[in-house]
Design an enzyme around this catalytic site. Structure first.
Site, PDB file in Angstrom:
ATOM      1  N   THR B  51      38.144 -13.952  25.195  1.00 47.24           N
ATOM      2  CA  THR B  51      39.081 -13.956  26.312  1.00 47.24           C
ATOM      3  C   THR B  51      39.596 -15.362  26.601  1.00 47.24           C
ATOM      4  O   THR B  51      40.799 -15.583  26.721  1.00 47.24           O
ATOM      5  CB  THR B  51      38.371 -13.411  27.567  1.00 47.24           C
ATOM      6  OG1 THR B  51      37.821 -12.131  27.257  1.00 47.24           O
ATOM      7  CG2 THR B  51      39.355 -13.244  28.716  1.00 47.24           C
ATOM      8  N   THR B  52      38.668 -16.306  26.683  1.00 47.72           N
ATOM      9  CA  THR B  52      39.052 -17.688  26.970  1.00 47.72           C
ATOM     10  C   THR B  52      39.980 -18.251  25.900  1.00 47.72           C
ATOM     11  O   THR B  52      40.878 -19.035  26.187  1.00 47.72           O
ATOM     12  CB  THR B  52      37.777 -18.564  27.049  1.00 47.72           C
ATOM     13  OG1 THR B  52      36.922 -18.026  28.055  1.00 47.72           O
ATOM     14  CG2 THR B  52      38.109 -20.005  27.371  1.00 47.72           C
ATOM     15  N   TYR B 143      29.954  -7.246  22.828  1.00 45.32           N
ATOM     16  CA  TYR B 143      30.462  -7.979  23.991  1.00 45.32           C
ATOM     17  C   TYR B 143      30.726  -6.947  25.098  1.00 45.32           C
ATOM     18  O   TYR B 143      31.707  -6.221  25.076  1.00 45.32           O
ATOM     19  CB  TYR B 143      31.744  -8.692  23.560  1.00 45.32           C
ATOM     20  CG  TYR B 143      32.483  -9.508  24.591  1.00 45.32           C
ATOM     21  CD1 TYR B 143      32.047  -9.667  25.899  1.00 45.32           C
ATOM     22  CD2 TYR B 143      33.667 -10.158  24.228  1.00 45.32           C
ATOM     23  CE1 TYR B 143      32.758 -10.424  26.805  1.00 45.32           C
ATOM     24  CE2 TYR B 143      34.388 -10.922  25.143  1.00 45.32           C
ATOM     25  CZ  TYR B 143      33.927 -11.047  26.426  1.00 45.32           C
ATOM     26  OH  TYR B 143      34.640 -11.795  27.329  1.00 45.32           O
ATOM     27  N   LYS B 174      26.506  -9.952  24.351  1.00 44.47           N
ATOM     28  CA  LYS B 174      27.087 -10.813  25.382  1.00 44.47           C
ATOM     29  C   LYS B 174      27.325  -9.918  26.572  1.00 44.47           C
ATOM     30  O   LYS B 174      28.178  -9.019  26.518  1.00 44.47           O
ATOM     31  CB  LYS B 174      28.402 -11.438  24.929  1.00 44.47           C
ATOM     32  CG  LYS B 174      29.018 -12.280  26.047  1.00 44.47           C
ATOM     33  CD  LYS B 174      30.380 -12.849  25.727  1.00 44.47           C
ATOM     34  CE  LYS B 174      30.889 -13.566  26.980  1.00 44.47           C
ATOM     35  NZ  LYS B 174      32.305 -13.965  26.875  1.00 44.47           N
ATOM     36  N   SER B 176      28.644  -9.487  30.093  1.00 44.70           N
ATOM     37  CA  SER B 176      29.513 -10.101  31.099  1.00 44.70           C
ATOM     38  C   SER B 176      29.678  -9.168  32.286  1.00 44.70           C
ATOM     39  O   SER B 176      30.734  -8.574  32.504  1.00 44.70           O
ATOM     40  CB  SER B 176      30.873 -10.433  30.471  1.00 44.70           C
ATOM     41  OG  SER B 176      30.722 -11.456  29.518  1.00 44.70           O
ATOM     42  N   GLY B 200      27.051 -13.651  30.459  1.00 45.40           N
ATOM     43  CA  GLY B 200      28.441 -14.092  30.424  1.00 45.40           C
ATOM     44  C   GLY B 200      29.087 -14.312  31.783  1.00 45.40           C
ATOM     45  O   GLY B 200      30.310 -14.403  31.867  1.00 45.40           O
ATOM     46  N   ASP B 202      29.039 -17.064  34.160  1.00 49.14           N
ATOM     47  CA  ASP B 202      28.556 -18.442  34.240  1.00 49.14           C
ATOM     48  C   ASP B 202      28.059 -18.825  35.626  1.00 49.14           C
ATOM     49  O   ASP B 202      27.058 -19.522  35.766  1.00 49.14           O
ATOM     50  CB  ASP B 202      29.678 -19.427  33.872  1.00 49.14           C
ATOM     51  CG  ASP B 202      30.315 -19.131  32.522  1.00 49.14           C
ATOM     52  OD1 ASP B 202      30.078 -18.045  31.968  1.00 49.14           O
ATOM     53  OD2 ASP B 202      31.054 -19.995  32.039  1.00 49.14           O
ATOM     54  N   GLU B 203      28.773 -18.366  36.642  1.00 48.72           N
ATOM     55  CA  GLU B 203      28.496 -18.845  38.000  1.00 48.72           C
ATOM     56  C   GLU B 203      27.189 -18.303  38.564  1.00 48.72           C
ATOM     57  O   GLU B 203      26.759 -18.727  39.635  1.00 48.72           O
ATOM     58  CB  GLU B 203      29.668 -18.488  38.926  1.00 48.72           C
ATOM     59  CG  GLU B 203      29.986 -17.029  39.024  1.00 48.72           C
ATOM     60  CD  GLU B 203      31.016 -16.569  38.007  1.00 48.72           C
ATOM     61  OE1 GLU B 203      31.065 -17.166  36.906  1.00 48.72           O
ATOM     62  OE2 GLU B 203      31.751 -15.624  38.297  1.00 48.72           O
ATOM     63  N   SER B 219      33.126 -19.816  29.441  1.00 44.62           N
ATOM     64  CA  SER B 219      34.196 -20.806  29.354  1.00 44.62           C
ATOM     65  C   SER B 219      33.812 -22.119  30.018  1.00 44.62           C
ATOM     66  O   SER B 219      34.257 -23.181  29.608  1.00 44.62           O
ATOM     67  CB  SER B 219      35.461 -20.263  30.010  1.00 44.62           C
ATOM     68  OG  SER B 219      35.259 -20.135  31.407  1.00 44.62           O
TER      69      SER B 219
END
Lengths: 321, 321, 321, 321
Positions: B51-52, B143, B174, B176, B200, B202-203, B219
């Site tokens: 995606t990134t 993913y 992965k 997310s 996936g 990150d935050e 990302s």
């Protein structure tokens, strides 16, 4: 009376409202229920008339009676009795808040209204403020559950910004969502405060503990309180491997029932099974859990050996079932 | 060649595809980009054309070129180069998988198709299996990103049940999404396997680490890799308080940009700012991040002192900014 | 008393609940409101305490008073007064249904409960049946609004299958959705019945008329009733071109306000403008429409010349504004 | 070459892509398919490589071959062949647009990109403009399907505002949504233009005809084209009662299959049944319709007597099945 009052900590059971087979409230077992929570599950805080308690399926009059009964029976046994007073009607919410103060509850909690919805953070705060003002001596908790209310535009972190200026009795958050960026920032941005950050997604409590949760409110603590307390203790002692073993064990059960369809009806059936106290059927629009569900849940509880968790301490937990 | 191959561990940067101002791919900076990741961010694994990387905005021919360039430039510098080969067309996905094998990539990853959608777990597995079969010597990663694909009916935990019988090259996930019940059960139910469980979101990576994540793809590791590695290290050393300080610090930045509108366009702008390597604008249907965004992000990066994290070790982190 | 009773036909205005600036109900203008609907808008049926009337924001006690006032003031002036008695609590819904019967209302309507939700069609019917049984002499209308209730799994057409066996007082449907396959099949499969098929998406009423709608319930009929009646008449006379001209003219206004943000608050402001009767602000969780909205809406009403529609009959309607 | 070109009118069949049992494209039956549409269904316009044609499941190379075959076989038989050239990658979309021009197609259609999504109306227009520019002599149609693309923020009516300034080849809209306020305003605000307003929700076409639709694109016109043409004719002759009878009859079939699960796979099975031309299975991620579905659909087609519609003209249609 000065704020903050005594901080709400640890596990808070979202109480079931016991009913008779006719769908009337069965007040007679509430005393026994209190004893069960305290003695068998080690849970000394309760959250009354929430989603699990079918609070919004009760009439206002019934909600008052239920609240009163829990406060009465919990006296000298429970640490804190929090009454959920959220309603679609601000007037009714205020009436319930005032009543909670009168009967000596330890706090009130409020969900965002979710039929006509507050369009902005400020309108939501105004609504909550009006409810809080009806019980000015009681600690106020905001019950954040965006998936259910559809009030997704208001992040909890933004709501908490300067909240004490608007709601001086604000004392914490029940955060029922998996957005741990929002939850983490609630904790991070309010370190100076004595707020309670109570997580409301039981099946992944460990993920919130590591992010700073100070406690948890949930339906599973009615019957998995003891196990969850063991997880809390392992976490407290920095034994993360053991804590994760407890979390996985709890997840196995929840994962199992989630696949079968898991809601308030099923919670009533499971609690009846585990505690032996008859919770009865739910009220419409819910329907009693099916026999198939109850049988499967019972078999799973047995297979997970949910009466003894001692093996976990030895790190011998095996994947499976 | 026997499976499992070398396990994918730690941070994996979801690479940006650098572009010129005209929206053509800027291959010329990829070598520099590799060095930056390794030397400045301590990140030695990459996830290309996700995606990134605007992978699905590129033509198949461009995806091949981009993959090849990263493999070439990463040789002897990077540990693992994973190529995302997911596509709406099975044929194109297979072509890309085969190409990834030919150029010597270390693995392939595939998203669930999301226009016409697989109705059941079995159909999704059949789709993935057909892609995997086109690169039988390459580790295969699924993913899982239900919010983006809309394929919400298939839980990752169910997909993994017996996956090696169907996709012998399966080597990890992965994940997310913030459903850490599903993620936790993926980990719990596959303890005997050597799967990589890469988170996936990150935050809130810390919340997944405690649930058994073995690494992360994202990302932000392009420019917050070093800081995130410090968090991983603190977690490894069981210094949870320090790990949480790192997590909160990272969250402050992400929380800030999320409120401004945060996506691939903004990631390109931030990476240009932080690394000094020109990432260029995104391609349509995305639009270059606004000047206001870039200015605000830059000011925030400075205010958070994202060049030095030493103060965190002293536990002096203060709330705010 | 035998069923079906007098069929509910034509336009039904979803009444606003007028309030004072303090947010208390302003009963004093309801008589004037009745006269306005009848004389100025040609609307002789009303739907009280629905979404537009902020029914769920009122306390049960207020809902009773509001219903009573409309019945009293509408006597000998209105054709039918339908009371919406839907509530999250079955008990309260039953209380309101019984009250509606006592005060001499012409029918009751009920929305599906939407916090705890009925999982199946049968459970929803059981819920509705229990409400209907509290007012066995009153016609019963089901208010289908899946987007708001989230009860999307129950198609209206399936609910109506054999409905009279379960709810003998069932007499029609308020269908507030754009799924005209479902709506059409409600009509088609129940031709032998005397049900009212009332459409609830005002801005596209013409599309439902052609599909067999026998009437409409909506908020815009408070102030666009006359214009909409002209559309109904043109449709009745098979002058589809004229009917479409009316529909487009109405759409231009609604399209305009929709872009500004259109809800109950804005409806109150528009009705105040058009009728001259003060509707007051809404109650929390709603907030008074902004001055900007009111000014824009007023200018638009003027530009559309919503006082006279005679030009439409000449086919001179021009696109625009 | 001047615009507007010949207006696209009436029914447009969204063509199925016939496949062999191995999932390869079966070009050999396309000639027969053209004849069937023209002779048996009275449908002379087609929409190639759309959702029904599994366009996004094909490789770019396959999409070119399929388009070419339909243009070749449709020569002198079909009125218009529209090629859907939408893709996630702008480059591929442009390549397909240019190819459509080269092979002599009559127009191109484009869906909004839906993985990375255009954030605003202007970005979406920029994307469409870039595709249109690759085929400057071909009529351009925008395919509006917000539920599938998730690009819900852009209303078609706003997109059309001044569209000719940006996309001079714009000639119409495939509107696949039930929001007839948006659709109606597209028609109303563009009366001076010669745009085609093609409705894409087959099961409620009548509701769009009354709102100004000039034609329709859909999968059911492959096998219900004749019946739908009869509805169009009745509508044209202002025999609304008859038109509604046709609409209801069509709805009964669609309503029936919708309950069984209805998508491209099922469309392939039904078309095979009705036309006798083998459409083959779909390609992954779809799976062949089940035997149970095919049997049920066949029985329903028979019970509805879908070979003869003469009884409808007598107004004798009975509810039911």
């Amino acid at each position: 009376m000065a704020f903050p009052k005594k901080k709400l900590q640890g596990l808070v059971a979202a109480t079931i409202t016991p009913m008779t087979e006719n769908g009337e409230i069965n007040f007679s077992v509430i005393g026994q229920y209190v004893d069960y929570l305290v003695k068998e599950q080690g849970v000394k805080n309760i959250f009354v008339n929430g989603t699990t308690g079918e609070g919004l399926s009760l009439s206002v009059s019934e909600r008052r009676q239920v609240a009163e009964e829990w406060v009465t029976k919990g006296k000298d046994k429970l640490d804190q009795v929090i009454i959920h007073v959220g309603a679609l009607s601000l007037k009714e919410s205020q009436e319930l808040a005032q009543h909670a103060a009168e009967i000596g509850a330890d706090g009130i909690a409020v969900i965002a209204p979710f039929f006509l919805k507050p369009w902005t953070k400020d309108i939501l705060i105004n609504f909550l403020k009006e409810v809080a003002a009806a019980a000015p001596a009681l600690p106020f908790y905001y019950y954040h559950i965006p998936a259910l209310t559809g009030v997704k535009t208001v992040r909890a972190e933004e709501l908490l910004d300067g909240i004490l200026d608007k709601i001086p009795t604000f004392q914490g958050l029940k955060f029922s969502d998996t957005d741990l960026l929002d939850f983490g920032q609630c904790v991070d941005q309010n370190r100076q405060q004595q707020f309670a950050f109570l997580f409301g997604v039981d099946e992944q409590l460990l993920s919130a503990l590591v992010m700073g949760a100070t406690g948890a409110v949930g339906s599973t603590y009615n019957y998995l309180g003891k196990k969850t307390n063991q997880m809390l203790e392992a976490f407290e002692q920095k034994d993360f491997s053991l804590a994760l073993n407890y979390q996985f064990c709890i997840q196995r059960f929840i994962n199992f029932v989630v696949k079968l369809g898991f809601g308030v009806s099923q919670t009533k059936a499971i609690m009846t099974l585990v505690s032996g106290i008859p919770m009865g059927p739910p009220r419409l629009p819910l329907q009693k859990a099916s026999r198939e569900f109850t049988d499967s849940a019972e078999a799973k509880l047995k297979s997970l050996d949910f009466l003894s968790f001692t093996d976990l301490k030895d790190g011998n937990l095996e994947a499976g079932s």
